[in-house]
Design an enzyme around this catalytic site. Structure first.
Site, PDB file in Angstrom:
ATOM      1  CB  THR A 186       0.627  97.995 -10.453  1.00 22.29           C
ATOM      2  OG1 THR A 186       1.020  96.664 -10.191  1.00 22.29           O
ATOM      3  CG2 THR A 186       1.246  98.921  -9.428  1.00 22.29           C
ATOM      4  CD  GLU A 331       5.270  98.899  -9.524  1.00 20.57           C
ATOM      5  OE1 GLU A 331       5.303  98.112 -10.497  1.00 20.57           O
ATOM      6  OE2 GLU A 331       4.671  98.650  -8.460  1.00 20.57           O
ATOM      7  CE  LYS A 444      14.402  80.393   3.470  1.00 24.11           C
ATOM      8  NZ  LYS A 444      14.669  81.530   4.294  1.00 24.11           N
ATOM      9  CD1 TRP A 449      14.711  79.820   0.228  1.00 29.55           C
ATOM     10  CD2 TRP A 449      14.959  81.449  -1.279  1.00 29.55           C
ATOM     11  NE1 TRP A 449      14.635  81.020   0.888  1.00 29.55           N
ATOM     12  CE2 TRP A 449      14.781  82.029  -0.008  1.00 29.55           C
ATOM     13  CE3 TRP A 449      15.120  82.284  -2.383  1.00 29.55           C
ATOM     14  CZ2 TRP A 449      14.766  83.405   0.200  1.00 29.55           C
ATOM     15  CZ3 TRP A 449      15.108  83.661  -2.188  1.00 29.55           C
ATOM     16  CH2 TRP A 449      14.932  84.215  -0.909  1.00 29.55           C
TER      17      TRP A 449
HETATM   18  P1  AMP Z   1       3.254  93.950 -13.803  1.00 25.42           P
HETATM   19  O1  AMP Z   1       3.719  95.130 -13.066  1.00 25.42           O
HETATM   20  O2  AMP Z   1       1.822  93.600 -13.540  1.00 25.42           O
HETATM   21  O3  AMP Z   1       3.551  94.047 -15.245  1.00 25.42           O
HETATM   22  O4  AMP Z   1       4.046  92.689 -13.242  1.00 25.42           O
HETATM   23  C1  AMP Z   1       5.447  92.695 -13.138  1.00 25.42           C
HETATM   24  C2  AMP Z   1       5.907  91.349 -12.638  1.00 25.42           C
HETATM   25  O5  AMP Z   1       5.656  90.335 -13.621  1.00 25.42           O
HETATM   26  C3  AMP Z   1       7.398  91.285 -12.411  1.00 25.42           C
HETATM   27  O6  AMP Z   1       7.790  91.850 -11.189  1.00 25.42           O
HETATM   28  C4  AMP Z   1       7.636  89.786 -12.473  1.00 25.42           C
HETATM   29  O7  AMP Z   1       7.306  89.158 -11.263  1.00 25.42           O
HETATM   30  C5  AMP Z   1       6.652  89.332 -13.529  1.00 25.42           C
HETATM   31  N1  AMP Z   1       7.350  89.205 -14.810  1.00 25.42           N
HETATM   32  C6  AMP Z   1       7.380  90.069 -15.843  1.00 25.42           C
HETATM   33  N2  AMP Z   1       8.104  89.579 -16.858  1.00 25.42           N
HETATM   34  C7  AMP Z   1       8.569  88.368 -16.463  1.00 25.42           C
HETATM   35  C8  AMP Z   1       9.396  87.360 -17.044  1.00 25.42           C
HETATM   36  N3  AMP Z   1       9.872  87.467 -18.268  1.00 25.42           N
HETATM   37  N4  AMP Z   1       9.665  86.257 -16.305  1.00 25.42           N
HETATM   38  C9  AMP Z   1       9.178  86.111 -15.058  1.00 25.42           C
HETATM   39  N5  AMP Z   1       8.393  87.014 -14.460  1.00 25.42           N
HETATM   40  C10 AMP Z   1       8.096  88.130 -15.146  1.00 25.42           C
END
Ligand code: AMP
Length: 547
Positions: A186, A331, A444, A449
């Site tokens: 990641t 993760e 902010k 926020w």
């Molecule tokens: P990744 O590890 O690249 O899959 O990214 C994970 C991140 O994607 C999460 O910590 C969120 O910030 C974002 N994310 C995943 N699913 C959603 C969702 N349904 N709505 C908003 N953000 C999301």
């Protein structure tokens, strides 16, 4: 006193053994890189994954060594999912959308010994090969006669020549269920990429929970199309859950455009599809332009980034397809929450239902979550208080691969380790979590926020807006003020003032963006998420109106 039940390690090989014994004729359909449609079955995938296992043994790769894939969603990739992990080697799914430099860094960091790649990635492989001396085997996922004569890759072999002569007999080894099974890198916003190293145990528990009715609700009667890539967090675990329940799988290969996806959805009678909002945007665009309908789809899982209300509305109301909004991360294997209603909510008025369905949803069993303030104090579940979202559970990371990337856990007063997700969220009294922002994207303004997701969702509800990104801009009085960066739908028009007027009455006046910036494209990352860092760089000379 110990319980007296059989103790069997939870191993990925048991999934494919089960699929073969109980769902041998279940179909696996793939659109191939070659463009044609390929048909196989769980039975054949099981046999070929054992041939892969024998072929890997013949390479004398040690237990735990990494075998990488650089591949689209397809049956050969599926065979590698089971063949590699089943033998105790670690399947490392590489993201082909990364820059070659970054890819080479990741291959070297993971100590990949073999790379199995789709032929469409040959130029990428040629670009990184010289930088990856540790890779001893290059395997092209194609027939022997499709191999290029002069690839420049030492010892390049076709997958079919490599594995198809091997025996179909193989006894999957017993091993500790905590053995590593697969890995995925990641990329943080700072520092080097970090890898989550999944185990057999975490993968199996995740597969169970993914199939549950209030998760993805998978069964032997389903036909599932994962648009979400197998190179990112194991396609949300769908290949494993699918083997557990024996559903039909349909793989889109490289063709993610609306027309190609629609053809597969209809042609294969898909009941459930999973993907990120940007992909569904293309599908809906194609359907609206051609006045198409779904005949078999009942639901779609949307996650990876926030699903805009306009998309939920279009799927639900125009097409009669239920949207399951899901949230998770690399993760977390990745499943954390899925949004499905509780009994008491079934009678809600349609607009109140939509408000619930917009949330990222309830924790699936196995995941515990809480929100905390800056000092780590837990905040109430009242749907209003927002704070850092922390999670724990048996498929959530305990440490990054090689320990590099720091200790990912934050410990509470009881000594329990929680993983801070980097997301800011609310949780309501019914346990529905809603992300307001990535903590680094929070705006902010005057000490308050503003949720960039709220601002984006409103813009996306405008018929002329294809994509919207809200970012904070420095302001001498308010610290930061939001602006919205907009990509218009082709052939449509909307002015700055019209779009700003569109916000009135939808959010508080002080939350309405100060400006609209129209762009031809919003930068997207390797997994289809908006890249706000890059966007901020592109806007570095931008000045807010009146400042
Ligand atoms: P990744 O590890 O690249 O899959 O990214 C994970 C991140 O994607 C999460 O910590 C969120 O910030 C974002 N994310 C995943 N699913 C959603 C969702 N349904 N709505 C908003 N953000 C999301």
């Amino acid at each position: 006193m110990l319980g007296q039940m059989q103790s069997q390690p939870l191993l990925i090989s048991s999934l494919i053994t089960h699929a073969e014994r109980h769902h041998a004729s279940g179909e696996i359909v793939s659109r191939r890189v070659e463009g044609d449609i390929h048909r196989t079955t769980w039975g054949q995938v099981a046999r070929r994954s054992r041939q892969v296992a024998n072929a890997l043994d013949s390479l004398h790769l040690a237990f735990g060594e990494r075998v990488a894939t650089l591949a689209w969603n397809g049956y050969r990739h599926l065979e590698l999912y089971f063949g590699v992990s089943g033998t105790g080697r670690v399947l490392h799914t590489l993201n082909p959308r990364l820059h070659p430099e970054q890819l080479a860094w990741i291959v070297n960091h993971a100590d990949d010994r073999a790379i199995c790649f789709d032929m469409s990635f040959l130029p990428l492989v040629q670009a990184v090969a010289g930088k990856c001396p540790g890779v001893k085997h290059w395997i092209a996922l194609c027939d022997a006669d499709k191999l290029p004569a002069d690839s420049g890759l030492l010892g390049l072999i076709s997958y079919e020549a490599w594995m198809s002569g091997q025996s179909e007999r193989y006894v999957w080894p017993d091993m500790d269920e905590n053995s590593a099974s697969s890995m995925c890198y990641t990329s943080g916003t700072t520092g080097n990429p970090k890898a989550a190293l999944y185990s057999h145990r975490s993968t199996i528990l995740h597969a169970y929970s993914g199939a549950l009715p209030d998760s993805l609700n998978l069964s032997a009667r389903d036909c599932v199309l994962p648009v979400v890539p197998m190179f990112h967090v194991n396609a949300w675990g769908i290949p494993y859950s699918a083997a557990a329940v024996g559903c039909k799988l349909v793989f889109p290969g490289p063709a993610m455009d609306g027309k190609s996806i629609y053809e597969l959805l209809e042609g294969e009678k898909v009941t459930m599809a999973a993907g990120v909002p940007t992909v569904w945007q293309m599908l809906l665009g194609h359907m609206q332009a051609n006045q198409l309908r779904f005949s078999s789809m009942t639901r779609t899982v949307i996650g990876g980034s926030a699903c805009p209300p306009a998309m939920i509305h279009a799927f639900n109301n125009q097409y009669g397809v239920a949207v399951l909004h899901a949230w998770g991360m690399t993760e977390m294997s990745p499943l954390g929450t899925v949004c499905t209603l509780k009994n008491a909510q079934l009678d809600l008025a349609p607009e109140d239902r939509t408000k619930v369905l917009l949330k990222q949803g309830r924790a699936v069993y196995g995941v515990d979550m809480k929100i905390v303030d800056e000092s780590g104090n837990e905040l109430p579940w009242d749907g209003k208080a927002y704070g850092d979202l922390l999670v724990r559970g048996p498929w959530i990371i305990a440490s990054y691969f090689k320990g590099e990337g720091g200790d990912p856990l934050r410990y509470d007063a009881d000594g329990k380790g929680w993983f801070p997700t980097g997301d800011v969220a609310t949780i309501d009294a019914d346990g529905f979590m809603q992300i307001t922002d990535r903590s680094k994207d929070v705006i902010k303004s005057g000490g308050e926020w503003i949720s960039s997701i709220d601002v984006e969702n409103i813009a996306m509800a405008h018929p002329a807006v294809a994509m919207a990104a809200c970012v904070g801009m420095k302001h001498p009085k308010w610290d930061e003020r939001p602006i919205v960066v907009v990509m218009k739908k082709p052939g449509t028009e909307v002015s700055r003032d019209e779009l700003l007027a569109f916000y009135e009455g939808k959010i508080a006046k002080w939350q309405i963006p100060d400006d609209v910036v129209f762009v031809d494209a919003i930068p997207l990352g390797a997994t289809g998420k908006m890249q706000k860092m890059t966007l901020r760089q592109q806007l570095k000379d931008y000045v807010l109106p009146g400042v």
